[in-house]
Design a protein around this motif. Structure first.
Motif, PDB file in Angstrom:
ATOM      1  N   HIS A 263      46.230  59.840  50.426  1.00  0.00           N
ATOM      2  CA  HIS A 263      47.211  59.227  51.325  1.00  0.00           C
ATOM      3  C   HIS A 263      48.455  60.096  51.423  1.00  0.00           C
ATOM      4  O   HIS A 263      48.953  60.364  52.523  1.00  0.00           O
ATOM      5  CB  HIS A 263      47.576  57.824  50.823  1.00  0.00           C
TER       6      HIS A 263
ATOM      7  N   GLU B 248      47.769  63.271  53.306  1.00  0.00           N
ATOM      8  CA  GLU B 248      47.695  63.024  54.744  1.00  0.00           C
ATOM      9  C   GLU B 248      49.077  62.751  55.329  1.00  0.00           C
ATOM     10  O   GLU B 248      49.350  63.111  56.478  1.00  0.00           O
ATOM     11  CB  GLU B 248      46.752  61.845  55.035  1.00  0.00           C
ATOM     12  N   GLU B 249      49.962  62.107  54.556  1.00  0.00           N
ATOM     13  CA  GLU B 249      51.350  61.920  54.998  1.00  0.00           C
ATOM     14  C   GLU B 249      51.975  63.267  55.339  1.00  0.00           C
ATOM     15  O   GLU B 249      52.609  63.439  56.377  1.00  0.00           O
ATOM     16  CB  GLU B 249      52.184  61.286  53.873  1.00  0.00           C
TER      17      GLU B 249
END
Length: 226
Positions: free
Chosen positions: A37, A40-41
């Motif tokens: 996560h 991907e941020e």
């Protein structure tokens, strides 16, 4: 030179420290889904994915600061709260800091971006061996002032991050952290995505021993002059 107030269950004292090395552990989460996560941020704003997990970036110890105002170049930087491990002559201590990073430069090179901003650290420490047995219970939060509004920016327990012992063992040059070394120990995902702020507040709560570390700083943006 930095000044710290050190708290143990038995006493409190104050020390001055000139750190000799700064290590920033990246992608230091235990939960692979949470790591993806955060990757991907950063990928969403153009940051290259890491070559290994975790990674250990080096930055100049002189970037560490306890100033109430952090000056940055341009509008593209932001803070992220992290547990901070300090190796002192009498052992390891736990503090709180912000891996404030230039996000525009991060799209060019992460190691470069780590060097471009000051790294705020709080003025208080706990002895690490007093909190290690309940490390997963510690709660880390950050609040950011964005467009004049104070919002919850990060929130979670340290159960999502690798323990200090694990990070130190994996670090190149381990298995010990030499005295004078400061190591940032990873961060949490940003609620609502990574974005700049004019003020950054952070805290580390110990619900077992009933105490909290806090630190805050304002962000002053300097103009980029060609």
């Amino acid at each position: 030179m930095l000044t710290f107030t050190r708290h143990t269950r038995a006493r409190t004292d104050t020390i001055a420290l000139a750190p000799t090395a700064l290590v920033i552990a990246g992608w230091a989460g235990r939960d692979e889904a949470a790591i993806r996560h955060h990757i991907e941020e950063l990928a969403a704003i153009g940051v290259p994915r890491p070559s290994s997990v975790p990674v250990y970036y080096r930055a100049a110890a002189a970037t560490l600061t306890q100033a109430p105002v952090l000056e940055v170049l341009g509008p593209d930087s932001s803070g992220e709260v992290e547990p901070v491990i300090l190796s002192l002559a009498d052992g390891l201590w736990l503090g709180l800091g912000s891996d404030h990073t230039d996000r525009k430069a991060e799209t060019v090179g992460i190691a470069l971006s780590k060097q471009l901003c000051g790294k705020p650290v709080g003025p208080e420490l706990w002895r690490l061996d007093e909190v290690e047995p309940h490390w997963d219970s510690l709660v880390m939060r950050a609040y950011a002032t964005i467009d004049g509004e104070r919002v919850l920016y990060q929130d979670g327990t340290l159960a999502s991050l690798r323990t200090p012992g694990d990070l130190i063992q994996r670090r190149p040059g381990g298995p010990d952290l030499p005295p004078g070394t400061v190591m940032f120990g990873g961060t949490l995902g940003a609620i609502g995505g990574i974005r700049p702020s004019t003020r950054f507040e952070m805290e580390l709560e110990d619900p077992v021993l009933g105490r909290t570390l806090r630190h805050a700083y304002a962000v002053a943006v300097m103009p980029v002059v060609a």
